[in-house]
Each structure stands twice: as C-alpha cells, then as structure tokens.
Design an enzyme around this catalytic site. Structure first.
Site, mmCIF file in Angstrom:
data_model
loop_
_atom_site.group_PDB
_atom_site.id
_atom_site.type_symbol
_atom_site.label_atom_id
_atom_site.label_comp_id
_atom_site.label_asym_id
_atom_site.label_seq_id
_atom_site.Cartn_x
_atom_site.Cartn_y
_atom_site.Cartn_z
ATOM 1 N N HIS A 94 -10.348 6.951 0.707
ATOM 2 C CA HIS A 94 -9.596 6.053 -0.247
ATOM 3 C C HIS A 94 -8.632 6.178 0.527
ATOM 4 C CE1 HIS A 94 -6.204 4.375 -2.946
ATOM 5 N NE2 HIS A 94 -7.346 3.536 -2.858
ATOM 6 N N GLU A 171 -10.027 -2.569 1.415
ATOM 7 C CA GLU A 171 -8.790 -2.082 0.604
ATOM 8 C C GLU A 171 -7.005 -2.210 1.653
ATOM 9 O OE1 GLU A 171 -8.538 0.001 -3.332
ATOM 10 O OE2 GLU A 171 -8.070 1.126 -1.774
ATOM 11 N N GLY A 177 -0.891 -1.376 -4.672
ATOM 12 C CA GLY A 177 0.445 -0.959 -5.363
ATOM 13 C C GLY A 177 0.890 -1.947 -4.931
HETATM 14 O O1 LIG Z 1 -8.256 2.079 -5.966
HETATM 15 C C1 LIG Z 1 -7.278 1.361 -6.005
HETATM 16 C C2 LIG Z 1 -6.863 0.912 -5.490
HETATM 17 O O2 LIG Z 1 -6.702 1.874 -4.648
HETATM 18 C C3 LIG Z 1 -5.765 -0.274 -5.564
HETATM 19 O O3 LIG Z 1 -5.182 -0.028 -6.622
HETATM 20 P P1 LIG Z 1 -3.957 -1.041 -7.150
HETATM 21 O O4 LIG Z 1 -4.917 -2.095 -7.995
HETATM 22 O O5 LIG Z 1 -3.784 -0.096 -7.797
HETATM 23 O O6 LIG Z 1 -2.905 -1.982 -5.911
#
Ligand SMILES: O=C[C@H](O)COP(=O)(O)O
Length: 254
Positions: A94, A171, A177
């Site tokens: 991640h 991602e 975020g």
């Molecule tokens: O692990 C999840 C991702 O980093 C997505 O995060 P988010 O939905 O807050 O953008």
C-alpha cells in the site's frame, strides 16, 4: 463482476472505536457478507479482538506484514502470527506504507518476500500498485505499473510455490483520500493493460482486480458495471458502516 469489498481502516479508528463498531454492526455485516466477500482490515492492535468479535463468514485482513519470518525486527508483525489468529488476507505494498522510503526497488523486493511468507501461511496477499500524480502527468503510468508488477511477479515465477490466484489492487496514489477518481474509460484502459501484462507473464492464473481511491456514494455507479473489475478497496467510505453498506448494496444492484 464485483465480488470483493475490502475495508481498509488504516489508523482511523482507536481500539475502543473499533470494538464498538464491530459489536454494533456485526449482525448486518454478517448478512452483507453472505452476498459478497467482505474483508475488514483493522489496525494491528485490534486485529485479534476483531477476529473474535465478528461473524466467522466475515474475512479479516491485515494492513501489512513483515518481510521477515521471525527475529529481531522491532515493531513488525509476522505472517505466522497473522495466521495463528486466523487472518485470511493481507494488504502489501500500500502506498501509505511506502511514504518516505526512497529505494523503491528494495521495497518492491521486500513486497515479494511478504508475498511468499503470506502464501506459505495460507494468507491471501492483496498487492497494491499505483502511480503518483507526477508520473501520471508524465504519461508513464503504464511503465510504472509494469515495473511494480515485474518486481513482484518475476520473482514469483522463479519460485516453486504454486499459486492459482493473484489479487491486484490498483490504487492511483493521486486518488487516495483526495476525492479525485480516474474517468471510467481511463480506469478501464489501465486495468486492461494490467491484466494483459500479467497474463503475458503468468498465463494460467486467476486474476482478481480491485480498484481503490476515493470511492464513495457519488461515484460508485460509474464503476460498478466495469466488467474487468472484481471489487473495491475502500478507505474513508468504509469507516461508517451505513455508508459502507450502501456502497456495497449499490455496487451489486442492477
Ligand atoms: O486502502 C484504501 C485506499 O487507500 C483508498 O482510500 P480512500 O478510499 O480513503 O481514498
């Protein structure tokens, strides 16, 4: 077809908030997980407790694991321990675990070590890949993703471990975020590229592709019917159970 929803709680909930969430929502979450594979990834200090609180058909995932089997690695958590407490899945690579790490090739190598340790312990790794905003602007997204895949897959090929399922979570770092998401066409093309590339290296593999980055109630409709997509990795939208549930139900409605 959408079949997996991963809730990555990062470090957003304290231990007591996590416990309260589980006790309050366990029943509804269990009902939801009869329909789709729900994987909850709490932070490390609460993971064993969550495992005991939630219904057994809800999968529990870790947010990361050590690249080492055991030893003097202060602050790290081993795949063996995760297995012993019944963890089924683990995120690796991640982008938030790579912050401030400059030698990314070493890092990618360590991701393949994590991969092998997880497989050895019967835990399914969820490999996260993604490009930065700068890399996207330079039009090198595909090269970056290929490189990230190479650093893991090439090593997997050399090993004798038989794998039949590979879970990749795409991602884009600029989407995490931020409220920004790729246009559906852009995402579709990127995912097709990822799939083709992996299939060219590992032809007989069952590939599961997830998308993560600012998925919410306003944009889920754009992505839910994307044929190549098998699920979502949710951060912020997984913290509130009712919001998470709405997204899951919307994703699986016609
Ligand atoms: O692990 C999840 C991702 O980093 C997505 O995060 P988010 O939905 O807050 O953008």
């Amino acid at each position: 077809m959408i079949k997996i929803f991963v809730a990555n709680w990062k470090m957003q909930k304290s231990y007591s908030q996590t416990i309260k969430w589980c006790i309050k929502n366990n029943k509804e979450l269990a009902e939801l997980s009869h329909r789709k594979n729900i994987i909850i990834c709490p932070s490390f200090e609460s993971i064993a407790k969550v495992q005991t609180l939630l219904n057994k058909n809800i999968n529990i995932g870790a947010q990361d694991c050590s690249a080492f089997e055991k030893g003097a690695y202060t602050g790290q958590v081993s795949a063996i321990s995760l297995r012993e407490i019944g963890i089924n899945y683990c995120l690796i690579g991640h982008s938030e675990t790579k912050i401030n790490i400059t030698n990314t090739d070493n890092l990618n190598n360590s991701i393949s070590e994590k991969y092998f340790l997880l497989i050895k312990n019967n835990i399914k790794p969820i490999i996260c890949i993604g490009e930065t905003q700068e890399e996207r602007e330079k039009n090198i997204t595909y090269d970056i993703l290929k490189h990230q895949i190479d650093m893991i897959i090439n090593k997997i090929k050399k090993e004798e471990i038989k794998i039949n399922e590979l879970i990749i979570a795409y991602e884009p770092i600029w989407a995490i975020g931020t409220g920004k998401v790729p246009k559906p066409e852009e995402l579709n093309n990127t995912l097709i590229g990822i799939k083709k590339y992996i299939n060219s290296i590992l032809s007989d593999i069952e590939l599961t592709i997830l998308y993560g980055g600012s998925i919410n109630l306003d944009n889920i409709e754009e992505f839910k019917n994307m044929g190549i997509l098998n699920g979502f990795l949710l951060g912020n939208s997984s913290l509130d159970f009712q919001l998470f549930k709405k997204i899951v139900l919307l994703s699986i409605s016609a």
